[in-house]
Design an enzyme around this catalytic site. Sequence first.
Site, short mmCIF file in Angstrom:
data_model
loop_
_atom_site.label_atom_id
_atom_site.label_comp_id
_atom_site.label_asym_id
_atom_site.label_seq_id
_atom_site.Cartn_x
_atom_site.Cartn_y
_atom_site.Cartn_z
N LYS A 52 9.39 31.30 7.08
CA LYS A 52 10.62 30.74 7.67
C LYS A 52 11.46 29.71 6.82
CE LYS A 52 8.16 30.20 12.21
NZ LYS A 52 7.58 29.36 13.09
N GLN A 96 4.75 23.95 14.05
CA GLN A 96 4.13 25.04 14.02
C GLN A 96 2.70 25.05 14.96
OE1 GLN A 96 5.33 27.85 12.62
NE2 GLN A 96 3.69 28.98 13.14
N ASP A 119 12.46 26.55 18.87
CA ASP A 119 11.45 27.40 19.32
C ASP A 119 11.93 27.72 20.77
OD1 ASP A 119 9.50 28.18 17.58
OD2 ASP A 119 8.71 25.99 17.53
N1 GUN Z 1 2.86 29.88 16.29
C1 GUN Z 1 3.10 31.39 16.47
N2 GUN Z 1 4.25 31.43 16.62
C2 GUN Z 1 5.17 30.60 16.82
C3 GUN Z 1 6.47 30.10 17.10
O1 GUN Z 1 7.32 31.02 17.18
N3 GUN Z 1 6.70 28.73 16.73
C4 GUN Z 1 5.88 27.90 16.55
N4 GUN Z 1 6.43 26.61 16.56
N5 GUN Z 1 4.57 28.05 16.29
C5 GUN Z 1 4.25 29.49 16.41
#
Ligand code: GUN
Length: 293
Positions: A52, A96, A119
């Site tokens: 990311k 996350q 998100d």
């Molecule tokens: N864990 C797995 N996929 C995601 C996501 O799209 N965002 C976040 N914050 N955690 C995740």
Amino acid sequence: MNLLDGKYVSEKLKGEIAEQAAAYLAQTGRKPHLVAVLVGHDGGSETYVASKMKNCEKVGFKSSLVRYEADVTEEELLAKVAELNADADIDGIIVQLPLPKHIDPEKVTERIDHRKDVDGFHPVNLGRMQRNLPSFIPATPYGITLMLKEYGIETAGKHCVVIGRSNIVGSPMSILMARNTTPGNCTVTICHSRTPDIKKFTLDADILIVAIGKKNFVTADMVKDGVVVIDVGMNRETSATNKSGYKLYGDVDFDGVAPKASWITPVPGGVGLMTIIGLLKNTLASANKEVYS
Ligand code: GUN
């Protein structure tokens, strides 16, 4: 069989996002800014967050990483979220997941300002998405809709079967596919761990979206000819031959299912690459105040 090529689509859309970010910088003198919070050292999370951050830089965003050890208290984490919410230089905040057991992910999610929740996990964004109002849409489902759109896959009137009901993928995906939008307008069935005889449903699927987290869960005998298959699986297994030290497997037995499918996503090279696009688009939309003014 045609491939839904995540590499091709994600690179194309990244180019568009980079142009829009450059226009935003020219207009405002600043870059869209995403902050990721990473707790602990989960291997998958480390990889995803690094990707990311790297992709933010690639398209001309600013990115920041806030790290905590796994023993950080919930209180400390919530205080950081409050600080990030109040910082006018930040457009998007992601924490996350998964979080260590002593931290309530619902509490953390609800504490993020919904106007910075790129998100799309906050209940306000979830509710607005369900009502078809402007909202941040969870990155993986958003990326899947962008891929379906790119290839012009017809969804209206089709039977879409979603396997998995997680907050991150299955549940929001089912809402998007049922909405009166394009893509959307499907008749949606959600299957999960308590569904007896999942095959009965998958055999009727025109569009099959699999997010159950089990390697090779969907096999050729479970699908009909012409099905569109979206494999969200990210099952990591250690591998001595891969330079990263692990190999990625989907939830679908690609070799068995692909000959019957009209369209199918590979793993890797499919949905995983689209997730980041959803996140980048949400962050840019936040900077441009497109969702909340
Ligand atoms: N864990 C797995 N996929 C995601 C996501 O799209 N965002 C976040 N914050 N955690 C995740």
